[in-house]
Design a protein around this motif. Structure first.
Motif, PDB file in Angstrom:
ATOM      1  N   GLY A 221       0.788  -1.237   0.000  1.00 33.81           N
ATOM      2  CA  GLY A 221       0.000   0.000   0.000  1.00 33.81           C
ATOM      3  C   GLY A 221       0.813   1.275   0.000  1.00 33.81           C
ATOM      4  O   GLY A 221       0.239   2.366   0.034  1.00 33.81           O
ATOM      5  N   SER A 222       2.136   1.176  -0.038  1.00 31.94           N
ATOM      6  CA  SER A 222       2.978   2.380   0.027  1.00 31.94           C
ATOM      7  C   SER A 222       3.315   2.899  -1.371  1.00 31.94           C
ATOM      8  O   SER A 222       3.285   2.147  -2.348  1.00 31.94           O
ATOM      9  CB  SER A 222       4.270   2.087   0.786  1.00 31.94           C
ATOM     10  OG  SER A 222       5.085   1.174   0.065  1.00 31.94           O
ATOM     11  N   TYR A 223       3.638   4.165  -1.448  1.00 32.25           N
ATOM     12  CA  TYR A 223       4.158   4.732  -2.697  1.00 32.25           C
ATOM     13  C   TYR A 223       4.896   6.038  -2.395  1.00 32.25           C
ATOM     14  O   TYR A 223       4.754   6.624  -1.319  1.00 32.25           O
ATOM     15  CB  TYR A 223       3.048   4.954  -3.732  1.00 32.25           C
ATOM     16  CG  TYR A 223       2.133   6.132  -3.492  1.00 32.25           C
ATOM     17  CD1 TYR A 223       2.366   7.353  -4.112  1.00 32.25           C
ATOM     18  CD2 TYR A 223       1.003   6.014  -2.678  1.00 32.25           C
ATOM     19  CE1 TYR A 223       1.515   8.436  -3.921  1.00 32.25           C
ATOM     20  CE2 TYR A 223       0.153   7.084  -2.480  1.00 32.25           C
ATOM     21  CZ  TYR A 223       0.410   8.299  -3.103  1.00 32.25           C
ATOM     22  OH  TYR A 223      -0.431   9.364  -2.901  1.00 32.25           O
ATOM     23  N   GLY A 224       5.712   6.461  -3.353  1.00 34.87           N
ATOM     24  CA  GLY A 224       6.450   7.708  -3.225  1.00 34.87           C
ATOM     25  C   GLY A 224       6.158   8.618  -4.394  1.00 34.87           C
ATOM     26  O   GLY A 224       5.603   8.186  -5.416  1.00 34.87           O
ATOM     27  N   TRP A 225       6.556   9.885  -4.275  1.00 35.45           N
ATOM     28  CA  TRP A 225       6.275  10.841  -5.343  1.00 35.45           C
ATOM     29  C   TRP A 225       7.357  11.916  -5.409  1.00 35.45           C
ATOM     30  O   TRP A 225       8.028  12.220  -4.423  1.00 35.45           O
ATOM     31  CB  TRP A 225       4.915  11.506  -5.140  1.00 35.45           C
ATOM     32  CG  TRP A 225       4.803  12.329  -3.881  1.00 35.45           C
ATOM     33  CD1 TRP A 225       5.114  13.645  -3.711  1.00 35.45           C
ATOM     34  CD2 TRP A 225       4.358  11.860  -2.599  1.00 35.45           C
ATOM     35  NE1 TRP A 225       4.883  14.032  -2.408  1.00 35.45           N
ATOM     36  CE2 TRP A 225       4.423  12.955  -1.709  1.00 35.45           C
ATOM     37  CE3 TRP A 225       3.902  10.629  -2.121  1.00 35.45           C
ATOM     38  CZ2 TRP A 225       4.057  12.847  -0.367  1.00 35.45           C
ATOM     39  CZ3 TRP A 225       3.539  10.517  -0.786  1.00 35.45           C
ATOM     40  CH2 TRP A 225       3.615  11.624   0.069  1.00 35.45           C
TER      41      TRP A 225
END
Length: 440
Positions: A221-225
């Motif tokens: 469920g994680s993400y970066g931007w």
């Protein structure tokens, strides 16, 4: 003695007699996008509105600053977005691998700095007639007791002991909301976001101009931007609360992988995002909540600005009606109308977002392959970011999308059932009389 008792009682009664000039129609607590939108909407309805904010404006907020179509459409008329960049391309990757960039001739969404954006929203609320007080912390609200002169009034008690009276109160005081606690907001998803504002030289800024990066992260469920804003890159990651050390490590690795470790961040910050549970209340008496204070944000992407703007506008409109209610029954009816408006719109979007988060947490590679390799999936992404539709709208109107999500739901349910069976203790097998006796 009788005269003295009568005078004492009379004085006590007079303390509770409040002139209508001393009672605000609507008091809004919190001057972020939700609160400013609520104050603007109530002021446009002709109500006397007081907007309270504990910080001095402008102030920094941990936020990527992406303005998608639903956010733009919810802004006051004549609002000029203080855009720092216009996004025409998105690079998708999976923990730094399998990167692919998709491009669009039309702008997908815009990027802003929250201090400028929030301050401009407050200015529009003031121009509509709302009065602003900053440096004011709210300790609690009371709807009964000595501080409340009548049943049509709510007492907003400030930290310094001052009491402000209102016919209706809107809580927009963030994810750790005191007004939300009064209403009884219940949360079922809490995530930790970490972010750094990194100034970069012009050569680096040029490489990122008009393009953002979305990286599906190593934790479920994680993400970066990476969001470019002129000479600064906003770099952040988000994952479920309880993974603090892993989330910090993800951000450090992410920054290093991007070649940005040598640049000193101007600001490093963290923030908890909170999503409401389906049965969480949105009102109590003459008090309603919106935005982060109500736990209203998209569960999958944790996008909150559009939810703040839209719920704030609705809160302001219905608070204006609650302020006009002459009894508890009418106030309750208007509050229920507000709750229905939220649940039928934003609530439907959140329900689909929860399903998408579940799929994404288990099968990130599937979603990565779809959005980078399938034209219909990319078209859905662009339509949502531009505001042509929503996740809920896609599922409601697109038969293929609905069937695909239902199939994924069934797979998820089957997987969870299988895991549960594996975790259940096995009952000892009844011995068959025909089996041979155990040998010593």
């Amino acid at each position: 003695m009788r005269w003295r008792a009568w005078i004492t009682g009379r004085n006590r009664e007079q303390k509770h007699i409040v002139s209508s000039e001393n009672v605000w129609d609507v008091v809004v607590v919190g001057a972020g996008p939700a609160g400013a939108s609520a104050a603007y909407a109530a002021a446009v309805e002709g109500r006397r509105v007081l907007l309270l904010e504990k910080a001095a404006l402008p102030r920094y907020k941990t936020c990527g600053g992406g303005i998608i179509g639903p956010s733009r459409d919810a802004l006051p008329p004549g609002f000029e977005l203080p855009l720092r960049d216009r996004v025409h391309a998105v690079t998708f990757s999976m923990n730094g691998r399998f990167a692919r960039t998709r491009r669009s001739r039309r702008m997908l969404f815009g990027l802003i700095n929250r201090p400028e954006f929030d301050a401009q929203l407050v200015e529009h609320a003031q121009k509509a007639g709302a009065e602003l007080r900053t440096g004011v912390a709210v300790a609690r609200v009371e709807q009964h007791g000595a501080a409340v002169p009548d049943r049509r009034t709510v007492a907003v008690v400030l930290a310094d002991g001052e009491t402000v009276l209102a016919r209706a109160v809107v809580g927009a005081d963030g994810s750790a909301s005191r007004i939300g606690a009064h209403v009884g907001v219940k949360l079922d998803q809490v995530d930790l976001g970490l972010e750094a504002e990194i100034p970069v030289p012009p050569t680096v800024a040029e490489d990122w101009a008009g393009r953002v990066l979305i990286d599906w992260g190593p934790m479920p469920g994680s993400y970066g931007w990476v969001f470019p804003k002129g000479d600064t890159l906003t770099v952040g990651v988000i994952s479920a609360r309880g993974e603090g050390a892993a989330t910090k490590r993800y951000l450090e690795d992410f920054v290093a992988r991007l070649g940005l470790a040598g640049f000193e961040p101007a600001i490093s910050s963290g923030h908890l995002t909170r999503c409401r549970s389906d049965d969480s209340p949105l009102s109590r008496g003459r008090v309603i909540v919106c935005g982060d204070a109500a736990g209203l944000l998209e569960p999958w992407t944790r996008e909150g600005i559009s939810f703040a703007l839209r719920s704030g506008r609705l809160a302001g409109e219905w608070a204006a009606r609650i302020a006009e209610a002459h009894d508890a029954v009418e106030a309750r009816r208007q509050a229920l109308n507000y709750a229905f408006a939220i649940k039928s719109g934003l609530g439907a979007e959140m329900a689909v977002g929860r399903r998408m988060l579940t799929v994404f947490a288990r099968r990130p590679a599937l979603l990565h392959a779809a959005v980078t390799g399938l034209r219909p999936a990319w078209r859905v992404f662009t339509d949502i970011t531009r505001g042509a539709t929503t996740l809920a709208g896609i599922v409601r109107t697109n038969t293929l999308a609905r069937r695909a999500l239902e199939a994924l739901d069934r797979r998820q349910a089957a997987a969870e059932a299988g895991e549960q069976r594996q975790q259940e203790p096995q009952e000892p097998r009844a011995r068959d009389e025909r089996e041979e006796p155990e040998r010593p």
